[in-house]
Design an enzyme around this catalytic site. Structure first.
Site, mmCIF file in Angstrom:
data_model
loop_
_atom_site.group_PDB
_atom_site.id
_atom_site.type_symbol
_atom_site.label_atom_id
_atom_site.label_comp_id
_atom_site.label_asym_id
_atom_site.label_seq_id
_atom_site.Cartn_x
_atom_site.Cartn_y
_atom_site.Cartn_z
ATOM 1 N N THR A 25 29.254 30.682 31.186
ATOM 2 C CA THR A 25 29.779 30.925 29.827
ATOM 3 C C THR A 25 31.193 31.514 29.850
ATOM 4 O O THR A 25 31.810 31.644 28.800
ATOM 5 C CB THR A 25 28.857 31.923 29.083
ATOM 6 O OG1 THR A 25 28.673 33.060 29.938
ATOM 7 C CG2 THR A 25 27.518 31.310 28.760
ATOM 8 N N GLY A 26 31.703 31.873 31.037
ATOM 9 C CA GLY A 26 33.011 32.530 31.120
ATOM 10 C C GLY A 26 34.163 31.537 31.116
ATOM 11 O O GLY A 26 33.977 30.317 31.053
ATOM 12 N N ALA A 27 35.382 32.094 31.192
ATOM 13 C CA ALA A 27 36.583 31.248 31.177
ATOM 14 C C ALA A 27 36.570 30.273 32.350
ATOM 15 O O ALA A 27 36.840 29.074 32.183
ATOM 16 C CB ALA A 27 37.835 32.139 31.241
ATOM 17 N N VAL A 28 36.241 30.766 33.539
ATOM 18 C CA VAL A 28 36.218 29.892 34.714
ATOM 19 C C VAL A 28 34.987 28.976 34.662
ATOM 20 O O VAL A 28 35.076 27.779 34.968
ATOM 21 C CB VAL A 28 36.214 30.728 36.017
ATOM 22 C CG1 VAL A 28 36.107 29.828 37.239
ATOM 23 C CG2 VAL A 28 37.474 31.582 36.100
ATOM 24 N N CYS A 151 43.920 33.904 42.124
ATOM 25 C CA CYS A 151 44.621 32.824 41.422
ATOM 26 C C CYS A 151 46.143 32.851 41.668
ATOM 27 O O CYS A 151 46.764 31.810 41.893
ATOM 28 C CB CYS A 151 44.317 32.884 39.932
ATOM 29 S SG CYS A 151 44.457 34.530 39.236
ATOM 30 N N LYS A 235 46.275 41.886 46.962
ATOM 31 C CA LYS A 235 45.539 40.642 47.229
ATOM 32 C C LYS A 235 46.518 39.538 47.626
ATOM 33 O O LYS A 235 46.281 38.786 48.567
ATOM 34 C CB LYS A 235 44.766 40.192 45.978
ATOM 35 C CG LYS A 235 43.516 41.000 45.706
ATOM 36 C CD LYS A 235 42.884 40.556 44.389
ATOM 37 C CE LYS A 235 41.758 41.490 43.996
ATOM 38 N NZ LYS A 235 41.243 41.204 42.650
ATOM 39 N N HIS A 267 49.725 31.166 34.805
ATOM 40 C CA HIS A 267 50.576 32.223 35.362
ATOM 41 C C HIS A 267 51.938 31.640 35.754
ATOM 42 O O HIS A 267 52.033 30.477 36.164
ATOM 43 C CB HIS A 267 49.957 32.795 36.638
ATOM 44 C CG HIS A 267 48.714 33.610 36.431
ATOM 45 N ND1 HIS A 267 48.236 33.982 35.198
ATOM 46 C CD2 HIS A 267 47.849 34.143 37.341
ATOM 47 C CE1 HIS A 267 47.133 34.705 35.349
ATOM 48 N NE2 HIS A 267 46.874 34.808 36.641
HETATM 49 N N1 NAP Z 1 39.981 33.869 34.662
HETATM 50 C C1 NAP Z 1 40.677 33.473 35.707
HETATM 51 O O1 NAP Z 1 41.774 32.904 35.589
HETATM 52 C C2 NAP Z 1 40.169 33.699 37.093
HETATM 53 C C3 NAP Z 1 40.916 33.173 38.151
HETATM 54 C C4 NAP Z 1 40.454 33.347 39.445
HETATM 55 C C5 NAP Z 1 39.279 34.040 39.652
HETATM 56 N N2 NAP Z 1 38.582 34.546 38.599
HETATM 57 C C6 NAP Z 1 37.345 35.272 38.884
HETATM 58 O O2 NAP Z 1 36.250 34.514 38.371
HETATM 59 C C7 NAP Z 1 35.236 35.413 37.910
HETATM 60 C C8 NAP Z 1 34.917 35.119 36.447
HETATM 61 O O3 NAP Z 1 36.093 35.290 35.691
HETATM 62 P P1 NAP Z 1 36.194 34.817 34.164
HETATM 63 O O4 NAP Z 1 37.611 34.984 33.804
HETATM 64 O O5 NAP Z 1 35.542 33.505 33.950
HETATM 65 O O6 NAP Z 1 35.341 35.982 33.439
HETATM 66 P P2 NAP Z 1 34.636 35.960 31.993
HETATM 67 O O7 NAP Z 1 35.286 34.977 31.100
HETATM 68 O O8 NAP Z 1 34.585 37.376 31.578
HETATM 69 O O9 NAP Z 1 33.147 35.442 32.317
HETATM 70 C C9 NAP Z 1 32.239 36.235 33.034
HETATM 71 C C10 NAP Z 1 30.989 35.423 33.314
HETATM 72 O O10 NAP Z 1 30.119 36.222 34.121
HETATM 73 C C11 NAP Z 1 28.837 36.223 33.531
HETATM 74 N N3 NAP Z 1 28.097 37.450 33.814
HETATM 75 C C12 NAP Z 1 28.448 38.713 33.510
HETATM 76 N N4 NAP Z 1 27.459 39.574 33.886
HETATM 77 C C13 NAP Z 1 26.489 38.818 34.438
HETATM 78 C C14 NAP Z 1 25.214 39.097 34.993
HETATM 79 N N5 NAP Z 1 24.733 40.342 35.064
HETATM 80 N N6 NAP Z 1 24.466 38.068 35.458
HETATM 81 C C15 NAP Z 1 24.928 36.803 35.375
HETATM 82 N N7 NAP Z 1 26.120 36.461 34.849
HETATM 83 C C16 NAP Z 1 26.890 37.464 34.390
HETATM 84 C C17 NAP Z 1 29.118 36.109 32.053
HETATM 85 O O11 NAP Z 1 27.935 35.684 31.401
HETATM 86 P P3 NAP Z 1 27.575 36.172 29.895
HETATM 87 O O12 NAP Z 1 28.426 35.344 28.980
HETATM 88 O O13 NAP Z 1 26.135 35.876 29.797
HETATM 89 O O14 NAP Z 1 27.915 37.646 29.824
HETATM 90 C C18 NAP Z 1 30.218 35.054 32.068
HETATM 91 O O15 NAP Z 1 29.650 33.774 32.217
HETATM 92 C C19 NAP Z 1 35.769 36.822 38.187
HETATM 93 O O16 NAP Z 1 35.306 37.230 39.450
HETATM 94 C C20 NAP Z 1 37.258 36.629 38.212
HETATM 95 O O17 NAP Z 1 37.915 37.601 38.990
HETATM 96 C C21 NAP Z 1 38.999 34.385 37.326
#
Ligand code: NAP
Length: 360
Positions: A25-28, A151, A235, A267
């Site tokens: 459900t998150g951005a990634v 990233c 990092k 970015h």
């Molecule tokens: N955004 C970027 O550009 C980017 C780039 C590189 C790496 N990352 C890494 O990718 C990861 C996710 O980033 P994001 O930006 O997609 O974050 P996000 O939009 O905040 O999404 C977080 C995700 O994690 C899930 N989650 C949270 N708590 C959980 C739990 N207890 N059990 C199972 N799922 C859980 C959430 O589900 P719910 O909706 O159910 O809460 C949601 O699907 C992070 O480690 C981040 O550092 C992100």
């Protein structure tokens, strides 16, 4: 009369693996669905996992409605490749359960990036690290974790590695201009909300970041270390050394300053290089034009160079402003400006490319 009943055949895990997306459900996570579909990733099945908050919600994939399940230690039965993007603590808690179930984990968090024996991979740069670790789905290969780099590191290395391989980079100075989406879906919503609030003369809501984000910029929100660098900056330094296989005194000198800017997606990075051997601007252009995953926007006449909007929702990293650094001896200093979609190439696409390397 008897009828011969044919047993449903199991898909071959090496050609059509079953995937799980943790954090769908998150951005990634949402980008994973788009990238897997757009690249026609061959799969035997797909499991969508998130927190209990999302259990029972649905997502569309290739014309089918799939139900999101709560992530538990039992979620990985039958899963061959688990794409993790739910943060470091979730990766630390559940990656072993996925491995125990026989899956290869491709992890987007920072949890295992610097762990010995865990390949840290940008496919265009060091795909061979996976082979060296013998992690995979084939006979004789083992389940394990493959880490997706930070990233900003991925975006930088697509542009700088071809130059490093050609003439050697002695020193690298990078300043980033990082988008809201790098901090997840909630940060994007906050930037949108704040922009509206400020334009309407209201006090901006600061739930995700402690400072006003709309019409402002600030030092990256990751914790600042005793040496004054924040974690994002370190990092970029440490991960680059690992990916380039540098150890001891032979490491490239790298310093980074990471800044959040009120851009929704993609970015930007200003990069200054000191080179071991001289390189002309024309040679630099040619190297980058031929580099996999790189596109050039470098039009001096029209002052047209890469922007985050050019890079948004696009696979390639864009490079421009390729010019000699006047402060260094002719040919030994180079400046670049780079933009890349960090949700896509910085996360989901890079991880899917890693998964593709696991499929026959
Ligand atoms: N955004 C970027 O550009 C980017 C780039 C590189 C790496 N990352 C890494 O990718 C990861 C996710 O980033 P994001 O930006 O997609 O974050 P996000 O939009 O905040 O999404 C977080 C995700 O994690 C899930 N989650 C949270 N708590 C959980 C739990 N207890 N059990 C199972 N799922 C859980 C959430 O589900 P719910 O909706 O159910 O809460 C949601 O699907 C992070 O480690 C981040 O550092 C992100």
């Amino acid at each position: 009369m008897t009828s011969a009943r044919t047993q449903p055949t199991q898909p071959d895990r090496t050609t059509h693996p079953t995937l799980a997306i943790v954090g769908v459900t998150g951005a990634v996570g949402q980008e994973f669905l788009r990238v897997l579909d757009q690249r026609s990733f061959p799969m035997g099945g797909l499991k969508l996992l998130a927190s209990a908050r999302s259990a029972g919600k649905t997502a569309e994939f290739r014309g089918k409605t799939l139900t999101i399940e709560e992530l538990t230690e039992d979620s990985f039965a039958g899963v061959d490749i688990a794409l993790f993007s739910a943060g470091g603590s979730i990766s630390k808690k559940y990656a072993q359960a996925a491995i125990d179930a026989g899956a290869v984990v491709v992890d987007n968090s920072s949890a295992f990036r610097m762990t010995d024996g865990v390949p840290l991979v940008v496919p265009e740069v060091n795909a061979d690290a996976i082979t060296a670790a013998n992690i995979g789905l084939g006979e004789g290969q083992v389940p394990g974790v493959i880490a997706n780099p930070n990233c900003s590191t991925i975006i930088m290395l697509l542009a700088v590695t071809p130059i490093h391989r050609a003439v050697g980079v002695k020193r690298l100075v990078v300043s980033t201009y990082q988008a809201a989406s790098g901090a997840g879906a909630a940060a994007m919503a906050e930037l949108e909300q704040q922009t509206r609030e400020v334009l309407e003369g209201r006090q901006p809501t600061c739930d995700i970041f402690p400072q006003q984000y709309a019409f402002n910029l600030f030092s990256h929100n990751s914790p600042v270390q005793p040496n004054g660098y924040n974690q994002e900056e370190l990092k970029m330094v440490h991960e680059t050394h690992k990916i380039w296989g540098e150890q001891g005194d032979n490491k490239t000198g790298i310093t980074a300053t990471c800044i959040r800017v009120p851009v929704m997606r993609a970015h930007a990075e200003s990069i200054n290089l000191t080179l071991d051997k001289p390189l002309s601007e024309d040679e630099a252009h040619k190297l980058l034009a031929d580099a996999p995953g790189v596109s050039l926007i470098d039009d001096r006449e029209n002052n047209r160079f890469p922007t985050p909007l050019d890079a948004s929702h696009v696979d390639d990293v864009f490079v421009g402003r390729i010019r000699h650094d006047l402060s260094q001896p002719e040919g030994y200093g180079l400046d670049l400006f780079v933009c890349g979609d960090q949700v896509r190439k910085g996360a989901a696409l890079n991880a899917v490319q890693i998964a593709e390397l696991l499929v026959k």
